[in-house]
Design a protein around this motif. Structure first.
Motif, PDB file in Angstrom:
ATOM      1  N   ALA A 253      -1.165   5.493   2.542  1.00  0.00           N
ATOM      2  CA  ALA A 253       0.150   5.081   3.026  1.00  0.00           C
ATOM      3  C   ALA A 253       0.361   3.567   2.970  1.00  0.00           C
ATOM      4  O   ALA A 253       1.428   3.082   3.342  1.00  0.00           O
ATOM      5  N   GLY A 254      -0.641   2.834   2.520  1.00  0.00           N
ATOM      6  CA  GLY A 254      -0.502   1.389   2.444  1.00  0.00           C
ATOM      7  C   GLY A 254      -0.780   0.668   3.745  1.00  0.00           C
ATOM      8  O   GLY A 254      -0.438  -0.505   3.893  1.00  0.00           O
ATOM      9  N   LEU A 255      -1.411   1.348   4.694  1.00  0.00           N
ATOM     10  CA  LEU A 255      -1.657   0.752   6.001  1.00  0.00           C
ATOM     11  C   LEU A 255      -3.079   0.231   6.184  1.00  0.00           C
ATOM     12  O   LEU A 255      -3.382  -0.360   7.219  1.00  0.00           O
ATOM     13  N   ALA A 256      -3.933   0.454   5.204  1.00  0.00           N
ATOM     14  CA  ALA A 256      -5.310  -0.044   5.267  1.00  0.00           C
ATOM     15  C   ALA A 256      -5.486  -1.135   4.227  1.00  0.00           C
ATOM     16  O   ALA A 256      -5.125  -0.959   3.058  1.00  0.00           O
ATOM     17  N   LEU A 257      -6.034  -2.237   4.640  1.00  0.00           N
ATOM     18  CA  LEU A 257      -6.234  -3.372   3.749  1.00  0.00           C
ATOM     19  C   LEU A 257      -7.335  -3.073   2.733  1.00  0.00           C
ATOM     20  O   LEU A 257      -8.393  -2.569   3.094  1.00  0.00           O
ATOM     21  N   ASP A 258      -7.070  -3.378   1.460  1.00  0.00           N
ATOM     22  CA  ASP A 258      -8.075  -3.242   0.417  1.00  0.00           C
ATOM     23  C   ASP A 258      -9.046  -4.412   0.534  1.00  0.00           C
ATOM     24  O   ASP A 258      -8.713  -5.546   0.199  1.00  0.00           O
ATOM     25  N   LEU A 259     -10.257  -4.125   1.000  1.00  0.00           N
ATOM     26  CA  LEU A 259     -11.234  -5.189   1.243  1.00  0.00           C
ATOM     27  C   LEU A 259     -11.902  -5.691  -0.021  1.00  0.00           C
ATOM     28  O   LEU A 259     -12.494  -6.768  -0.015  1.00  0.00           O
TER      29      LEU A 259
END
Length: 431
Positions: free
Chosen positions: A116-122
């Motif tokens: 959903a685009g709510l987790a940052l791509d680390l």
């Protein structure tokens, strides 16, 4: 030391359902919504854990004070949620725009948030830290169909396999050389059943998705759009279990047994191998001393050379307004020093490189806890998380029922797995 059970699959379906209805403002999946992850570490970070405050309040309050001393312009507000209803709480926060800045997740809970685009791509935001973590742990928060990694790996766990050396000896098997591959396991299991007149079974449970993974079965396609455990290698594995059942090498109650009843069979010495923990070993010493004298500890059999890993992570909210501070805090909690300190509070294992080489994880002191800790730590250095993040509890039931039909001979292994894969793929598409 206190023992904690690492939460495994908490049921991401509730999060998926809620997020599927959202009109999201995130720019793409994962990555960059909400500003840059670089910049000054300042502002208040909200930090949410999962059922940890009751037992570890002092540890986390000290950790937060240390972080605030290091970054005097930052503050941390700690929120701890109960285990019950945790997925639903994440769902509500995601839908309402109140998701904390740093969130304790397992991979299955991170997936819908990443999608959903709510987790940052680390990989993009904090890729410089990747080398600090075990490779398998870092990759455990990769998500099917999405580029990147969506949580810092935090604490790990695994379970050793206990075996009864005396039962091995009576069956003519080497008590100091338990099976390490599935072929050896199947051969030894049949030999034990035959030698004991079918009174002793090697195993008390049918294969789970983890067994398919350890056997070397491809569980999903690379895009994460289809389950593939019904491929020839999966059919082969299930065929072997069917043969074990027919030979008396798989306990007759395996089709319906829970972990607790399998443990009782092992304690009664009618089953030769069973997974467990340090707590089980202590119980054997107290309640089954004749078994305890003959306990061996090994890894579960696998054909990949890699044990199974259970992992918890810290996800950074991609829409956080204090993203530099959130990334800094999530890294701080999961760095080598702080993971090691937490591992000495509770029976978990650090995900940082080199930590498992510490004498704490390599030297025994004669206690049961140390025996299991050393055995588990050894296997975790190369372990992987075999359970697909998209495998729901409903799907697990579908697979378990199919396995039972095949083992009993009510359906061929191929037909059973084809049907299970088709139903799991239907569930995958319908959400």
């Amino acid at each position: 030391m206190r023992r904690v059970t690492v939460p495994r699959r908490a049921g991401a379906a509730a999060v998926v359902l809620a997020l599927s209805a959202l009109t999201l403002t995130a720019c793409g999946s994962g990555g960059g919504a909400g500003g840059s992850a670089s910049g000054k570490v300042e502002g208040q970070v909200t930090f949410q854990t999962w059922n940890l405050k009751a037992n570890f309040k002092d540890y986390f309050e000290g950790l937060i004070k240390d972080f605030e001393r290091k970054y005097p312009d930052a503050r941390v507000k700690w929120i701890d949620q109960p285990a019950e209803g945790y997925p639903e709480k994440l769902s509500a926060d995601a839908a309402g725009g109140t998701l904390p800045d740093v969130v304790n997740v397992s991979p299955d809970l991170a997936y819908p948030l990443a999608k959903a685009g709510l987790a940052l791509d680390l990989e993009k935001a904090a890729g410089k830290y990747r080398g600090e973590y075990l490779d398998g742990a870092w990759k455990s928060h990769e998500m099917p169909g999405l580029p990147g990694v969506y949580a810092f790996p935090w604490y790990l766990n695994t379970g050793p396999m206990f075996y009864n050396k005396e039962l091995f000896r009576k069956a003519g098997l080497d008590p100091d050389a338990p099976p390490t591959t599935y072929d050896q396991l199947f051969t030894d299991a049949v030999a034990m059943a035959r030698k004991s007149g079918r009174r002793i079974a090697m195993l008390a449970s049918t294969p789970s998705i983890e067994d398919f993974g350890r056997y070397g079965v491809r569980l999903m396609n690379t895009r994460g759009t289809e389950f593939t455990f019904n491929e020839p290698k999966g059919v082969e594995l299930l065929g072997h279990y069917r043969e074990l059942y027919a030979a008396g090498a798989l306990d007759s109650q395996a089709l319906t047994a829970q972990a607790e009843s399998a443990g009782r069979k092992f304690e009664q010495q009618s089953v030769a191998m069973n997974p467990g923990s340090a707590l089980d070993l202590q119980n054997f010493k107290k309640d089954a001393p004749s078994l305890y004298r003959h306990i061996g500890i090994t890894d579960a059999a696998n054909n990949t050379g890699k044990a199974n890993m259970y992992v918890q992570g810290l996800m950074v909210n991609a829409q956080s307004k204090v993203k530099p501070a959130a990334v800094a805090f999530a890294h701080f909690v999961t760095d080598k020093k702080n993971q090691m300190a937490f591992a000495k509070e509770v029976t978990i294992f650090p995900s940082t490189k080199g930590s498992l080489d510490d004498p704490y994880f390599t030297k025994e002191d004669g206690t049961d806890a140390t025996r299991v800790r050393v055995a588990s730590a050894k296997s975790l250095t190369t372990a992987v998380n075999y359970t697909p993040v998209l495998l729901s509890d409903q799907m697990k039931t579908v697979l378990r029922n199919a396995v039972a039909r095949a083992v009993q001979g009510k359906q061929s292994p191929k037909a059973a797995l084809d049907g299970a894969a088709a139903e799991c793929n239907r569930l995958l598409k319908t959400g």
